[in-house]
Design a protein around this motif. Structure first.
Motif, PDB file in Angstrom:
ATOM      1  N   VAL A 178      -1.547  -2.949  -4.852  1.00  0.00           N
ATOM      2  CA  VAL A 178      -1.184  -3.749  -6.016  1.00  0.00           C
ATOM      3  C   VAL A 178      -0.430  -5.001  -5.561  1.00  0.00           C
ATOM      4  O   VAL A 178       0.520  -4.912  -4.764  1.00  0.00           O
ATOM      5  N   ASN A 179      -0.900  -6.147  -6.024  1.00  0.00           N
ATOM      6  CA  ASN A 179      -0.256  -7.435  -5.734  1.00  0.00           C
ATOM      7  C   ASN A 179      -0.176  -7.738  -4.238  1.00  0.00           C
ATOM      8  O   ASN A 179       0.763  -8.394  -3.772  1.00  0.00           O
ATOM      9  N   LYS A 180      -1.152  -7.268  -3.501  1.00  0.00           N
ATOM     10  CA  LYS A 180      -1.215  -7.557  -2.073  1.00  0.00           C
ATOM     11  C   LYS A 180      -2.601  -8.107  -1.745  1.00  0.00           C
ATOM     12  O   LYS A 180      -3.615  -7.628  -2.259  1.00  0.00           O
ATOM     13  N   GLY A 181      -2.637  -9.106  -0.878  1.00  0.00           N
ATOM     14  CA  GLY A 181      -3.925  -9.668  -0.483  1.00  0.00           C
ATOM     15  C   GLY A 181      -4.603  -8.885   0.626  1.00  0.00           C
ATOM     16  O   GLY A 181      -5.801  -9.013   0.844  1.00  0.00           O
ATOM     17  N   TYR A 182      -3.830  -8.073   1.341  1.00  0.00           N
ATOM     18  CA  TYR A 182      -4.371  -7.304   2.456  1.00  0.00           C
ATOM     19  C   TYR A 182      -4.582  -5.843   2.046  1.00  0.00           C
ATOM     20  O   TYR A 182      -4.173  -5.414   0.955  1.00  0.00           O
ATOM     21  N   LEU A 183      -5.210  -5.093   2.929  1.00  0.00           N
ATOM     22  CA  LEU A 183      -5.449  -3.671   2.718  1.00  0.00           C
ATOM     23  C   LEU A 183      -4.592  -2.872   3.696  1.00  0.00           C
ATOM     24  O   LEU A 183      -4.180  -3.366   4.739  1.00  0.00           O
ATOM     25  N   ASP A 184      -4.327  -1.615   3.338  1.00  0.00           N
ATOM     26  CA  ASP A 184      -3.681  -0.690   4.257  1.00  0.00           C
ATOM     27  C   ASP A 184      -4.728   0.276   4.797  1.00  0.00           C
ATOM     28  O   ASP A 184      -5.709   0.596   4.112  1.00  0.00           O
ATOM     29  N   TYR A 185      -4.506   0.770   6.022  1.00  0.00           N
ATOM     30  CA  TYR A 185      -5.498   1.613   6.687  1.00  0.00           C
ATOM     31  C   TYR A 185      -4.849   2.916   7.124  1.00  0.00           C
ATOM     32  O   TYR A 185      -3.739   2.921   7.679  1.00  0.00           O
ATOM     33  N   TYR A 186      -5.554   4.022   6.857  1.00  0.00           N
ATOM     34  CA  TYR A 186      -5.047   5.361   7.154  1.00  0.00           C
ATOM     35  C   TYR A 186      -6.068   6.114   7.992  1.00  0.00           C
ATOM     36  O   TYR A 186      -7.261   6.151   7.658  1.00  0.00           O
ATOM     37  N   LEU A 187      -5.577   6.738   9.062  1.00  0.00           N
ATOM     38  CA  LEU A 187      -6.470   7.405  10.008  1.00  0.00           C
ATOM     39  C   LEU A 187      -7.201   8.576   9.369  1.00  0.00           C
ATOM     40  O   LEU A 187      -8.331   8.880   9.752  1.00  0.00           O
ATOM     41  N   GLU A 188      -6.587   9.231   8.381  1.00  0.00           N
ATOM     42  CA  GLU A 188      -7.245  10.380   7.751  1.00  0.00           C
ATOM     43  C   GLU A 188      -8.482   9.980   6.945  1.00  0.00           C
ATOM     44  O   GLU A 188      -9.295  10.849   6.584  1.00  0.00           O
TER      45      GLU A 188
ATOM     46  N   PRO B 264      -7.957  -6.087   9.766  1.00  0.00           N
ATOM     47  CA  PRO B 264      -7.547  -4.679   9.860  1.00  0.00           C
ATOM     48  C   PRO B 264      -6.534  -4.417  10.962  1.00  0.00           C
ATOM     49  O   PRO B 264      -5.587  -3.646  10.773  1.00  0.00           O
ATOM     50  N   VAL B 265      -6.702  -5.046  12.133  1.00  0.00           N
ATOM     51  CA  VAL B 265      -5.772  -4.833  13.230  1.00  0.00           C
ATOM     52  C   VAL B 265      -4.405  -5.426  12.899  1.00  0.00           C
ATOM     53  O   VAL B 265      -3.367  -4.814  13.181  1.00  0.00           O
ATOM     54  N   GLN B 266      -4.374  -6.591  12.287  1.00  0.00           N
ATOM     55  CA  GLN B 266      -3.101  -7.202  11.895  1.00  0.00           C
ATOM     56  C   GLN B 266      -2.368  -6.336  10.887  1.00  0.00           C
ATOM     57  O   GLN B 266      -1.159  -6.133  10.987  1.00  0.00           O
ATOM     58  N   SER B 267      -3.097  -5.816   9.897  1.00  0.00           N
ATOM     59  CA  SER B 267      -2.476  -5.002   8.867  1.00  0.00           C
ATOM     60  C   SER B 267      -2.003  -3.660   9.414  1.00  0.00           C
ATOM     61  O   SER B 267      -0.929  -3.174   9.059  1.00  0.00           O
ATOM     62  N   GLY B 268      -2.799  -3.051  10.291  1.00  0.00           N
ATOM     63  CA  GLY B 268      -2.459  -1.720  10.769  1.00  0.00           C
ATOM     64  C   GLY B 268      -1.463  -1.698  11.901  1.00  0.00           C
ATOM     65  O   GLY B 268      -0.703  -0.732  12.033  1.00  0.00           O
ATOM     66  N   CYS B 269      -1.416  -2.760  12.724  1.00  0.00           N
ATOM     67  CA  CYS B 269      -0.602  -2.735  13.947  1.00  0.00           C
ATOM     68  C   CYS B 269       0.627  -3.627  13.891  1.00  0.00           C
ATOM     69  O   CYS B 269       1.581  -3.397  14.648  1.00  0.00           O
ATOM     70  N   CYS B 270       0.621  -4.645  13.049  1.00  0.00           N
ATOM     71  CA  CYS B 270       1.673  -5.670  13.091  1.00  0.00           C
ATOM     72  C   CYS B 270       2.706  -5.534  11.993  1.00  0.00           C
ATOM     73  O   CYS B 270       3.670  -6.305  11.954  1.00  0.00           O
TER      74      CYS B 270
END
Length: 285
Positions: A106-116, A169-175
């Motif tokens: 919500v109200n975010k331009g990026y996505l979050d990533y989950y290993l499951e 995806p790498v920026q969102s998940g790692c940074c």
């Protein structure tokens, strides 16, 4: 006969040209492996297939120019095997990248990533400690997180501005830490624990503001790599499918041209007249 040879020569030249986008896709994946995806074995099948098509096409072209039946037959056999391998690789690429995607916020331009959200052979390949140590080191060396920093009129980026960014995806998940950890934004790669409850997410305790640590050991970082791989493979697979369809059509035409060439060789040798009767009646002096 000459028409058949010319047709086979043209078709081989066309397959030579079709090998270029396949080889280019492998080289592009190789550059991604060095700079973004950091998984360095996936590009080699495409590079090998592209080089194989290129070499076999040159052999078929030479066979058509010099009417070398052995080279033409070798071209058809090897090209059939190469097409079969290419089809298998396309299917494999779609199967191993079938599951998993980013979660919208919500109200975010990026996505979050989950290993499951990911599973299968590729997930096991990335998440295994032996492989992940090399992958995370590659991501760290690529300085992908350092490149997140932005200034506007000599002023650092605000939280609201950052939240609307389209991160890879790498920026969102790692940074950055996962959003459900409720960390407070300080700058692109510095986040402080919030005052509220922290979600039941093990990545929340793995985040570190040390620029050499960040979330490189997080499951979200592994998921980001998987999402980036999926995106890269899908782009290349679209090109491969188009090339594969054209290769199959070219192969079928080349096969029938080769059969026609063989039939003409068997029925009437070049420069000789065809017999009018298969069994001449009597021998006349």
């Amino acid at each position: 006969m000459r028409t058949s040879n010319h047709l086979i020569g043209v078709l081989n030249f066309l397959t030579f040209l079709l090998s270029i986008p396949i080889l280019g896709g492998g080289i592009w994946l190789s550059s991604r492996a060095n700079n973004t995806d950091c998984l360095k074995f996936l590009q080699w099948p495409l590079i090998i297939i592209g080089i194989s098509i290129m070499v076999v096409s040159l052999a078929g072209f030479a066979g058509a120019c010099y009417r070398n039946t052995f080279l033409l037959r070798l071209y058809l056999v090897v090209m059939f095997c190469v097409i079969a391998v290419l089809i298998g690789f396309i299917i494999f690429a779609y199967v191993v990248t079938d599951k998993g995607s980013g979660r919208s916020l919500v109200n975010k331009g990026y996505l979050d990533y989950y290993l499951e959200d990911y599973s299968g052979w590729l997930e096991e390949r990335v998440a295994t400690d032996g492989y992940w140590g090399k992958i995370s080191s590659c991501i760290r060396d690529s300085k992908v997180c350092r490149k997140l920093a932005r200034n506007f009129n000599d002023q650092p980026e605000t939280a609201d501005m950052f939240f609307q960014r389209k991160l890879t995806p790498v920026q969102s998940g790692c940074c950055k830490p996962p959003t459900d950890c409720a960390f407070m934004y300080q700058n692109e790669t510095v986040w402080m624990p919030g005052t509220g409850l922290i979600a039941n997410n093990p990545d929340c305790t793995k985040w570190n503001n040390d620029q050499q640590e960040l979330c490189y050991s997080c499951d979200s970082c592994k998921a980001g790599v998987l999402a980036s791989l999926k995106k890269s493979w899908r782009k290349v697979s679209v090109i491969n499918i188009i090339v594969m369809i054209i290769l199959v059509i070219v192969y079928i035409v080349a096969y029938y041209a080769y059969r026609n060439n063989r039939r003409m060789d068997n029925d009437e040798s070049y420069g000789e007249a065809r017999m009018t009767k298969s069994q001449p009646s009597a021998f006349h002096l």
